[in-house]
Motif scaffolding. Sequence first.
Motif, PDB file in Angstrom:
ATOM      1  N   TYR A 192     -17.280  41.258 -21.411  1.00  0.00           N
ATOM      2  CA  TYR A 192     -17.121  42.060 -20.204  1.00  0.00           C
ATOM      3  C   TYR A 192     -15.717  41.970 -19.613  1.00  0.00           C
ATOM      4  CZ  TYR A 192     -22.183  41.908 -20.616  1.00  0.00           C
ATOM      5  OH  TYR A 192     -23.469  42.002 -21.096  1.00  0.00           O
ATOM      6  N   GLY A 193     -14.962  40.926 -19.994  1.00  0.00           N
ATOM      7  CA  GLY A 193     -13.618  40.787 -19.446  1.00  0.00           C
ATOM      8  C   GLY A 193     -13.108  39.363 -19.502  1.00  0.00           C
ATOM      9  N   ILE A 194     -12.085  39.098 -18.680  1.00  0.00           N
ATOM     10  CA  ILE A 194     -11.436  37.780 -18.641  1.00  0.00           C
ATOM     11  C   ILE A 194     -11.328  37.335 -17.188  1.00  0.00           C
ATOM     12  CG2 ILE A 194      -9.320  36.501 -19.157  1.00  0.00           C
ATOM     13  CD1 ILE A 194      -8.743  38.555 -21.353  1.00  0.00           C
ATOM     14  N   THR A 195     -11.649  36.087 -16.942  1.00  0.00           N
ATOM     15  CA  THR A 195     -11.478  35.495 -15.607  1.00  0.00           C
ATOM     16  C   THR A 195     -10.603  34.254 -15.725  1.00  0.00           C
ATOM     17  OG1 THR A 195     -13.616  36.283 -14.807  1.00  0.00           O
ATOM     18  CG2 THR A 195     -12.654  34.411 -13.644  1.00  0.00           C
ATOM     19  N   GLN A 196      -9.672  34.108 -14.782  1.00  0.00           N
ATOM     20  CA  GLN A 196      -8.851  32.904 -14.757  1.00  0.00           C
ATOM     21  C   GLN A 196      -9.587  31.798 -14.006  1.00  0.00           C
ATOM     22  OE1 GLN A 196      -4.404  32.665 -14.477  1.00  0.00           O
ATOM     23  NE2 GLN A 196      -4.878  32.024 -12.377  1.00  0.00           N
ATOM     24  N   VAL A 197      -9.679  30.634 -14.641  1.00  0.00           N
ATOM     25  CA  VAL A 197     -10.268  29.433 -14.025  1.00  0.00           C
ATOM     26  C   VAL A 197      -9.133  28.452 -13.769  1.00  0.00           C
ATOM     27  CG1 VAL A 197     -11.865  27.510 -14.355  1.00  0.00           C
ATOM     28  CG2 VAL A 197     -12.457  29.804 -15.203  1.00  0.00           C
ATOM     29  N   VAL A 198      -9.150  27.806 -12.610  1.00  0.00           N
ATOM     30  CA  VAL A 198      -8.120  26.838 -12.282  1.00  0.00           C
ATOM     31  C   VAL A 198      -8.757  25.478 -11.982  1.00  0.00           C
ATOM     32  CG1 VAL A 198      -8.096  27.526  -9.838  1.00  0.00           C
ATOM     33  CG2 VAL A 198      -6.117  26.340 -10.814  1.00  0.00           C
ATOM     34  N   VAL A 199      -8.183  24.457 -12.570  1.00  0.00           N
ATOM     35  CA  VAL A 199      -8.605  23.076 -12.293  1.00  0.00           C
ATOM     36  C   VAL A 199      -7.437  22.417 -11.548  1.00  0.00           C
ATOM     37  CG1 VAL A 199      -9.305  20.873 -13.282  1.00  0.00           C
ATOM     38  CG2 VAL A 199     -10.049  23.014 -14.358  1.00  0.00           C
ATOM     39  N   ILE A 214      -8.472  37.477  -8.218  1.00  0.00           N
ATOM     40  CA  ILE A 214      -9.181  36.225  -7.924  1.00  0.00           C
ATOM     41  C   ILE A 214      -8.997  35.217  -9.044  1.00  0.00           C
ATOM     42  CG2 ILE A 214     -10.921  37.335  -6.488  1.00  0.00           C
ATOM     43  CD1 ILE A 214     -11.885  36.194  -9.976  1.00  0.00           C
ATOM     44  N   GLU A 215      -9.437  33.998  -8.772  1.00  0.00           N
ATOM     45  CA  GLU A 215      -9.595  32.961  -9.779  1.00  0.00           C
ATOM     46  C   GLU A 215     -10.767  32.105  -9.357  1.00  0.00           C
ATOM     47  OE1 GLU A 215      -5.759  31.226  -9.719  1.00  0.00           O
ATOM     48  OE2 GLU A 215      -6.051  30.133  -7.846  1.00  0.00           O
ATOM     49  N   VAL A 216     -11.306  31.342 -10.292  1.00  0.00           N
ATOM     50  CA  VAL A 216     -12.436  30.467  -9.987  1.00  0.00           C
ATOM     51  C   VAL A 216     -11.962  29.018 -10.021  1.00  0.00           C
ATOM     52  CG1 VAL A 216     -14.696  29.643 -10.760  1.00  0.00           C
ATOM     53  CG2 VAL A 216     -14.153  32.092 -10.864  1.00  0.00           C
ATOM     54  N   GLU A 217     -12.131  28.345  -8.894  1.00  0.00           N
ATOM     55  CA  GLU A 217     -11.763  26.930  -8.811  1.00  0.00           C
ATOM     56  C   GLU A 217     -12.926  26.102  -9.353  1.00  0.00           C
ATOM     57  OE1 GLU A 217     -11.054  26.575  -4.641  1.00  0.00           O
ATOM     58  OE2 GLU A 217      -8.977  27.283  -4.781  1.00  0.00           O
ATOM     59  N   ALA A 218     -12.684  25.429 -10.469  1.00  0.00           N
ATOM     60  CA  ALA A 218     -13.758  24.762 -11.200  1.00  0.00           C
ATOM     61  C   ALA A 218     -14.218  23.471 -10.517  1.00  0.00           C
ATOM     62  CB  ALA A 218     -13.313  24.454 -12.625  1.00  0.00           C
TER      63      ALA A 218
END
Length: 618
Positions: A46-53, A97-101
């Motif tokens: 469905y796509g790409i999401t950036q995840v940040v640690v 957006i990004e997702v903070e893990a």
Amino acid sequence: MENAKRTVTCGDLTAADTGKDVILNGWVLRTRGLGGLTFILLRDRYGITQVVVGDKASEEVKKTAASLKSEYCIAVKGKVAARNPKDVNKDMPTGEIEVEADEIEIFTKSDVLPFAIDEVRQKDGTIVLPNEDLRLKYRYLDLRRAPMQHNIILRSKVAFATREFLTEKGFLEIETPTFIKSTPEGARDYLVPSRVHPGKFYSLPQSPQLYKQLLMVSGFDKYFQIARCYRDEDARGDRQPEFTQIDMEMSFTNREEVLETTEGLMGYIFKKTMNYSLPAKFDRLSWDDAFNFYGSDKPDLRFGMKIQDAAFMAGLSDFNAFKAGAANPGMDVERHKRSGLKALVVKNVADKYSRKNIEALEEVAKKYKAKGLAWMKVTSADSANGSGLAFEGGISKFFAGKENEICSKLGAEKNDLLLFVSDEQWQTACTAMGAVRKQLGKDLKLYDPKDEFHFVWIIDFPYFAWNEDENHWETEHHMFTLPQKKYWPTLESDPGAVKGDLYDLVLNGYELASGSMRINDPDLQQRIFKIVGYSNERAQKAFGFLVQAFKFGAPPHGGIAPGLDRLVMLMCHEESIHEVIAFPKNNLAASPMDECPSPVDESQLKDLHIACTEVEKD
């Protein structure tokens, strides 16, 4: 992670989701370390999401993130955060957006990849692809690439749109057998031995042709099927052993209705899947005109540059090669004779085309049995007032003083390149010049960018062709095609003049669909069998069940079968159907991934009463 099942896909999230707790599942496209931060690009179809640690993450999450490599399959739990305005990626649907893990779970690790899933692009923007056999050996990895995902998803949408349109029009989707009787026509059959009936074989269908005609006899007046078909023939870019076609048949119909239905289907597919509007009516060309003007029965009409008849030039000089072509018309059609002397005017390129360039075009012509490619360049006359035209190079010396007359008739101007093919056979001259035209279209990029998809119907095909090797007539299409009614009285006395009630749909120079009205009269069918040399006994053995069915009130019927693989290939702007088939065979009709075809156990052969002989290796 207590529950690792995704709550959203990697293409779902936008700025409106800021602050939400989510779980993502997917594959690691790549990772990047930056100071105390680790960035992970997580991908699904469905796509790409950036995840940040970041600093707030636990040591366990930081450790897990640091261990991630390309194509690890993972789950990420975290909170959606808005990116800083300067960090927004406008090229990504999820780029705001990004997702903070908070948690990361590794489902499975990946070995070192045989090739990169992420696209490798050259400076000119072209994508660097691995060797095709390597891609096919690891096809499940190749299918993770974004272009392949796009192609396969579009194919699914095209199939669904087909079902929507035809069902709405009253068509019934009916399956026909995969194990059928082998019939002696078309390409070679793929044969399947029968264990229950020793020494006998089923055939895999080259098309559902006979069965869809039987469905018309059965009273199902509108049939379709997205049908798998099989032909044992050499593979090439737009052909492979197993393929798929949108098979259609209609009763109580005529050619116009079949063509209109197909135009409607194509228009619906393109609008539904690509939001692209096709013209309501497609162009039409007779088979004669397609060859005479474009040198092919599958012409690419995205650019003009028609082939012209140049028979008049034979009387302007003593150039003997032209006299041979002009003296032999090749065929006598209803309007006028066509000569075997053909010309092509290539506009405004004379100063750019060297002798070497022209010789390359000559090699193209020779591949299609032309004896050569004559040429001249149009220049200005060297006179006191500088008016008039002149020829230089090639065969120009034979036509000195005739420049203005020739250019006037051919529509040539200064700096045009004139190309000529002369042959005793009209069709040979047309075909060779058509190949040159096609090459020029590619070399000079003549395609109109506004004419992305150009459909054209080819109609009025010859019904019969003379087989010189076997000294008999054979059908151009198949033996169940209906001859045009006006030729019925002269079928036996003049087979070469007969036109069939058949039609091809061509898109951008590719044959996309072929179809015809069908014979439903047993007596007319017997006449066709006789003309092509089929005895009553042979015809009964091969097609007796169909001829028998026609004796019980067969309705007039006709149909068509667009190739699904080729259609999607052209919609995706690909050059090979391999790019739109999930698990294709290579050009040797083999699969490097599962190594088929492959030997089988002797016990299986014994059950089938088959013995294999050794084949000498090259």
